[in-house]
Design a protein around this motif. Structure first.
Motif, PDB file in Angstrom:
ATOM      1  N   VAL A  51       0.839  -1.202   0.000  1.00  0.00           N
ATOM      2  CA  VAL A  51       0.000   0.000   0.000  1.00  0.00           C
ATOM      3  C   VAL A  51       0.877   1.256   0.000  1.00  0.00           C
ATOM      4  CG1 VAL A  51      -2.170  -0.919   0.861  1.00  0.00           C
ATOM      5  CG2 VAL A  51      -0.375  -0.428   2.487  1.00  0.00           C
ATOM      6  N   SER A  52       1.988   1.152  -0.724  1.00  0.00           N
ATOM      7  CA  SER A  52       2.961   2.250  -0.773  1.00  0.00           C
ATOM      8  C   SER A  52       2.458   3.466  -1.546  1.00  0.00           C
ATOM      9  CB  SER A  52       4.270   1.753  -1.397  1.00  0.00           C
ATOM     10  OG  SER A  52       4.743   0.615  -0.721  1.00  0.00           O
ATOM     11  N   HIS A  53       1.304   3.319  -2.222  1.00  0.00           N
ATOM     12  CA  HIS A  53       0.728   4.479  -2.926  1.00  0.00           C
ATOM     13  C   HIS A  53       0.087   5.467  -1.953  1.00  0.00           C
ATOM     14  CE1 HIS A  53      -2.435   1.548  -2.342  1.00  0.00           C
ATOM     15  NE2 HIS A  53      -3.370   2.417  -2.658  1.00  0.00           N
ATOM     16  N   MET A  54      -0.162   5.039  -0.722  1.00  0.00           N
ATOM     17  CA  MET A  54      -0.747   5.937   0.290  1.00  0.00           C
ATOM     18  C   MET A  54       0.205   7.101   0.561  1.00  0.00           C
ATOM     19  SD  MET A  54      -3.718   4.610   1.165  1.00  0.00           S
ATOM     20  CE  MET A  54      -4.195   5.035   2.843  1.00  0.00           C
ATOM     21  N   GLY A  55      -0.337   8.203   1.080  1.00  0.00           N
ATOM     22  CA  GLY A  55       0.475   9.398   1.313  1.00  0.00           C
ATOM     23  C   GLY A  55       0.865   9.580   2.763  1.00  0.00           C
ATOM     24  N   GLU A  56       2.031  10.167   2.982  1.00  0.00           N
ATOM     25  CA  GLU A  56       2.508  10.472   4.328  1.00  0.00           C
ATOM     26  C   GLU A  56       2.910  11.942   4.396  1.00  0.00           C
ATOM     27  OE1 GLU A  56       2.945   6.164   3.551  1.00  0.00           O
ATOM     28  OE2 GLU A  56       3.936   7.838   2.549  1.00  0.00           O
ATOM     29  N   ILE A  57       2.289  12.674   5.314  1.00  0.00           N
ATOM     30  CA  ILE A  57       2.561  14.104   5.477  1.00  0.00           C
ATOM     31  C   ILE A  57       3.012  14.338   6.915  1.00  0.00           C
ATOM     32  CG2 ILE A  57       1.571  16.429   5.420  1.00  0.00           C
ATOM     33  CD1 ILE A  57      -0.436  15.359   3.293  1.00  0.00           C
ATOM     34  N   LEU A  58       4.174  14.956   7.064  1.00  0.00           N
ATOM     35  CA  LEU A  58       4.740  15.227   8.385  1.00  0.00           C
ATOM     36  C   LEU A  58       4.355  16.636   8.831  1.00  0.00           C
ATOM     37  CD1 LEU A  58       6.619  13.704  10.402  1.00  0.00           C
ATOM     38  CD2 LEU A  58       8.528  14.947   9.369  1.00  0.00           C
ATOM     39  N   VAL A  59       3.814  16.724  10.053  1.00  0.00           N
ATOM     40  CA  VAL A  59       3.448  18.015  10.635  1.00  0.00           C
ATOM     41  C   VAL A  59       4.185  18.148  11.964  1.00  0.00           C
ATOM     42  CG1 VAL A  59       1.566  19.453  11.522  1.00  0.00           C
ATOM     43  CG2 VAL A  59       1.167  17.980   9.539  1.00  0.00           C
ATOM     44  N   THR A 135       5.701  23.300  10.682  1.00  0.00           N
ATOM     45  CA  THR A 135       6.336  22.898   9.417  1.00  0.00           C
ATOM     46  C   THR A 135       5.556  21.713   8.858  1.00  0.00           C
ATOM     47  OG1 THR A 135       8.486  23.564  10.269  1.00  0.00           O
ATOM     48  CG2 THR A 135       8.495  22.175   8.326  1.00  0.00           C
ATOM     49  N   ILE A 136       5.203  21.796   7.582  1.00  0.00           N
ATOM     50  CA  ILE A 136       4.449  20.718   6.923  1.00  0.00           C
ATOM     51  C   ILE A 136       5.258  20.229   5.732  1.00  0.00           C
ATOM     52  CG2 ILE A 136       2.284  20.111   5.765  1.00  0.00           C
ATOM     53  CD1 ILE A 136       1.037  22.596   7.185  1.00  0.00           C
ATOM     54  N   SER A 137       5.516  18.926   5.669  1.00  0.00           N
ATOM     55  CA  SER A 137       6.291  18.393   4.540  1.00  0.00           C
ATOM     56  C   SER A 137       5.657  17.111   4.017  1.00  0.00           C
ATOM     57  CB  SER A 137       7.748  18.151   4.941  1.00  0.00           C
ATOM     58  OG  SER A 137       7.826  17.332   6.085  1.00  0.00           O
ATOM     59  N   ASN A 138       5.564  17.034   2.704  1.00  0.00           N
ATOM     60  CA  ASN A 138       5.029  15.845   2.046  1.00  0.00           C
ATOM     61  C   ASN A 138       6.150  14.815   1.922  1.00  0.00           C
ATOM     62  OD1 ASN A 138       3.800  13.936   0.479  1.00  0.00           O
ATOM     63  ND2 ASN A 138       3.265  15.299  -1.205  1.00  0.00           N
ATOM     64  N   GLN A 139       6.036  13.723   2.676  1.00  0.00           N
ATOM     65  CA  GLN A 139       7.087  12.687   2.739  1.00  0.00           C
ATOM     66  C   GLN A 139       6.707  11.437   1.941  1.00  0.00           C
ATOM     67  OE1 GLN A 139       9.945  12.937   5.245  1.00  0.00           O
ATOM     68  NE2 GLN A 139       9.365  15.078   5.016  1.00  0.00           N
ATOM     69  N   SER A 140       5.670  11.554   1.119  1.00  0.00           N
ATOM     70  CA  SER A 140       5.075  10.361   0.494  1.00  0.00           C
ATOM     71  C   SER A 140       6.054   9.545  -0.351  1.00  0.00           C
ATOM     72  CB  SER A 140       3.871  10.765  -0.360  1.00  0.00           C
ATOM     73  OG  SER A 140       2.923  11.451   0.417  1.00  0.00           O
ATOM     74  N   ASP A 141       7.013  10.209  -0.980  1.00  0.00           N
ATOM     75  CA  ASP A 141       7.945   9.462  -1.847  1.00  0.00           C
ATOM     76  C   ASP A 141       9.107   8.854  -1.063  1.00  0.00           C
ATOM     77  OD1 ASP A 141       9.194  11.827  -1.221  1.00  0.00           O
ATOM     78  OD2 ASP A 141       9.755  12.348  -3.283  1.00  0.00           O
ATOM     79  N   LYS A 142       9.108   9.002   0.260  1.00  0.00           N
ATOM     80  CA  LYS A 142      10.209   8.474   1.078  1.00  0.00           C
ATOM     81  C   LYS A 142       9.860   7.163   1.772  1.00  0.00           C
ATOM     82  CE  LYS A 142      12.174  13.037   1.797  1.00  0.00           C
ATOM     83  NZ  LYS A 142      12.460  14.132   2.735  1.00  0.00           N
TER      84      LYS A 142
END
Length: 367
Positions: A51-59, A135-142
């Motif tokens: 399920v690696s297509h799911m997104g991860e966003i760090l706040v 701080t908000i960062s899109n980490q989905s590709d990591k």
């Protein structure tokens, strides 16, 4: 034509004869050996999902908690590190931006796991309302995300780690799990989307293939199977777990979808959509998500019209022939006046009106 995105595990699919499809711009396996077979394998044994297509966003940051309290419907005030919550982001009118899981990594650090099709929308929604000291960062590709689900999930995963997995309770996680032969540590959460026991595992992209192979090998003796999107959908549907775009959307609120447990209108901080959601909670929503069991022959599919005495009262959000129950069942969003258990309705299936009755959900409950 834009090329489909692929997870880092795409090369592994071929080894198991996967049938891949375009799923929201991703090339993902719909099944390996067949949807029903994979469904039963997960219910009765153990299955492994990419399920690696799911997104991860760090706040993160000094104001991360008050910021997320404003953005999310659930109450994070009692959340502590290594614990997670299911929650929603909503629009001012109560419609759903997304449903997600928030993991508290540290006092001022949270990981939001969001639906694949909503990654950019969610990220931009968060940025639009950002507090200064956040701080908000899109980490989905990591990240690689794997889910191991089923009655034997813990037994299989325990073979390749010294972390005592039985200590990780439902909606808890450990951030420092090491697996045999893999140097990078993983976050392992006791969460899932199947109605079964199991774990969702987050690890860096470089370690994904090695971890997939290690879990498959560890489960060989009990017949572990890779599982595709088809069975993931039938499993979550039987357990009445919402799918964004079907049970939830910009025009369907969490209260209408029967998910008020994750909408804490009594928390001290205001949140976006609170006024409308509080009204729906207090007065009852005009529409309600219900379970339907078909009386006549026919399978209710997403979008089909639901009627009562020729009057349109709603529509099917999800429906299939349940592999576990061997019945044709559906979820429908209908006018509350027709939503009592035992009420009879009809579903428009092509040119026929097919009778169904309102039943309790979830259709399936473990144990």
């Amino acid at each position: 034509m834009e090329e489909l995105k692929k997870t880092p595990l795409f090369s592994e699919y071929e080894k198991f004869n996967a049938k891949t499809i375009d799923f929201g711009g991703w090339a993902l396996p719909v099944h390996f050996t067949g949807i029903k077979n994979e469904h039963h394998a997960t219910r009765n044994n153990v299955g492994l999902f990419d399920v690696s297509h799911m997104g991860e966003i760090l706040v993160e940051g000094k104001d991360a908690e008050p910021f997320l309290q404003m953005m999310l419907t659930n109450d994070l005030s009692k959340l502590t590190p290594d614990h997670a919550r299911y929650t929603f982001m909503c629009y001012p009118d109560g419609g759903t931006v997304d449903d997600l899981i928030v993991y508290q990594l540290a006092t001022e650090k949270y990981l939001l796991v969001v639906n694949a099709a909503n990654i950019d929308k969610d990220y931009n929604w968060l940025l639009k309302h950002k507090f200064e000291q956040v701080t908000i960062s899109n980490q989905s590709d990591k990240f690689i995300q794997l889910a191991i689900q089923g009655p034997k999930a813990e037994q299989v995963l325990q073979k390749i780690t010294d972390t005592k997995l039985s200590d990780i309770k439902f909606f808890e996680f450990s951030q420092n799990v090491f697996f045999s032969g893999i140097e990078e540590k993983a976050l392992v959460a006791r969460t899932g989307y199947t109605g079964e026991d199991g774990f969702e595992i987050y690890i860096g992209v470089e370690s994904g293939v090695a971890l997939w192979k290690a879990i498959i090998k560890a489960g060989e003796d009990v017949g572990i199977q890779p599982i595709g999107l088809g069975a993931r959908d039938t499993l979550r549907f039987e357990a009445n777990l919402a799918l964004y775009g079907q049970e939830l959307s910009s025009s369907i609120s969490p209260i209408e979808a029967g998910l008020s447990f994750a909408v804490k209108t009594n928390k001290t901080s205001d949140f976006i959509g609170k006024e409308v959601l509080l009204k729906q909670k207090n007065e009852g929503p005009p529409r309600k998500l219900v379970g339907l069991e078909m009386i006549d022959k026919g399978i209710p599919r997403h979008g089909y019209t639901v009627l009562c005495q020729q009057k349109k009262i709603g529509f099917i959000t999800s429906g299939t022939q349940s592999p576990t129950l061997n019945k044709n069942i559906g979820l429908a969003l209908i006018a509350t006046d027709y939503a009592k258990q035992g009420d009879l309705v009809t579903v428009q299936i092509r040119k026929k009106e097919v009778q169904a009755k309102v039943v309790a959900t979830p259709f399936y409950k473990r144990g």
